[in-house]
Design an enzyme around this catalytic site. Structure first.
Site, short mmCIF file in Angstrom:
data_model
loop_
_atom_site.label_atom_id
_atom_site.label_comp_id
_atom_site.label_asym_id
_atom_site.label_seq_id
_atom_site.Cartn_x
_atom_site.Cartn_y
_atom_site.Cartn_z
N SER A 66 8.56 5.79 6.83
CA SER A 66 8.78 4.39 6.51
C SER A 66 7.83 3.54 7.37
O SER A 66 6.62 3.71 7.30
CB SER A 66 10.25 4.02 6.71
OG SER A 66 10.54 2.77 6.14
N ASP A 72 11.48 6.77 -4.76
CA ASP A 72 11.63 5.80 -3.68
C ASP A 72 11.75 4.40 -4.29
O ASP A 72 10.80 3.90 -4.91
CB ASP A 72 10.42 5.87 -2.75
CG ASP A 72 10.62 5.11 -1.45
OD1 ASP A 72 11.30 4.06 -1.47
OD2 ASP A 72 10.09 5.55 -0.42
N HIS A 95 13.89 6.88 -0.71
CA HIS A 95 13.41 6.49 0.61
C HIS A 95 14.32 7.13 1.65
O HIS A 95 15.54 7.20 1.47
CB HIS A 95 13.43 4.96 0.75
CG HIS A 95 12.59 4.45 1.86
ND1 HIS A 95 11.21 4.44 1.81
CD2 HIS A 95 12.91 3.92 3.07
CE1 HIS A 95 10.73 3.93 2.91
NE2 HIS A 95 11.74 3.61 3.70
#
Length: 249
Positions: A99, A196, A229
């Site tokens: 991330s 994601d 994610h």
């Protein structure tokens, strides 16, 4: 790409690589709160995590903090100081993160030896030997998979870069890994989840395409099918996540 990054398929014992893990948390929290590991694709590593300054109290991204960590390794006062204890090779450092940490890992790999990012130790070699960014954002300026540039989001303008995109576009470009694509970049393994919903997978794909055009080193890409994610943190509820990998050939 060298087996030193992906593991030795021959099963022979060999020194493990120090791996510096950067943190996640939306650029707003510099603590390593989860034991992040990119889906087991980097095997046999040993090394530290790196806490960093973050958006609540620091203006901008914090690749300079990671270059400080690399400088300490070069001087034998960081991971290298205990390399023998862990059976690691101090001459091979791989940086990874997910991330916001994926963005930062890419920045560290691509801005090695850029004087602006290593004030006070400009002459120190801060190159890393490999990087594994995953679930990252790599371009704050060009919209790509978003309706507007990622740099125009309130998060980036108000809490990370802390300046208006319209008035200081250059600052957002300087904070984007794509600005520093280079022929002498280290080998990269880029990982992203196909589902994601926070950072669209197209962001990773366009970064990989541009990096392959620029870099002389191998650029591997693993797309985790069905992965959301932070797929590396949370267990999947349906079918197991699997990777669709490519090496650009």
């Amino acid at each position: 790409m060298s087996n030193r990054l992906l593991g030795d398929p021959g099963g022979q014992a060999r020194p493990r690589e120090p791996r510096c893990r950067t943190s996640c948390s939306r650029w707003l929290d510099g603590r390593r709160r989860w034991p992040r590991r990119p889906a087991g694709l980097v095997r046999g590593g040993a090394g530290p995590g790196r806490d960093r300054r973050h958006g609540r109290h620091h203006r901008g991204v914090a690749q300079d903090d990671c270059h400080v960590a690399r400088q300490r390794t070069s001087r034998g006062t960081g991971p290298a100081a205990r390399a023998e204890e862990y059976g690691a090779d101090p001459d091979f450092l791989c940086v990874t993160g997910g991330s916001a940490g994926g963005h930062l890992a890419a920045m560290v790999a691509l801005t090695a030896n850029v004087p602006e990012f290593q004030p006070g130790f400009e002459s120190v070699d801060t190159a890393v030997q490999a990087a594994v960014p995953f679930n990252g954002v790599y371009d704050f300026v060009e919209p790509g998979p978003w309706p507007v540039p990622f740099g125009k989001t309130a998060l980036l303008q108000e809490r990370v870069l802390k300046r208006p995109f319209a008035k200081d576009r250059e600052a957002f470009a300087k904070a984007s890994p794509v600005t520093y694509l280079r022929a002498d970049a280290p080998p990269l393994l880029v990982i992203h989840g196909s589902h994601d919903s926070l950072i669209p997978v197209l962001e990773a794909r366009r970064f990989v395409d541009r990096l392959r055009d620029a870099s002389d080193a191998p650029v591997l890409y693993a797309e985790m099918q069905g992965g959301q994610h932070a797929f590396d943190v949370f267990r999947p509820t349906g079918r197991p996540v699997w990777s669709k990998a490519s090496n650009g050939s």
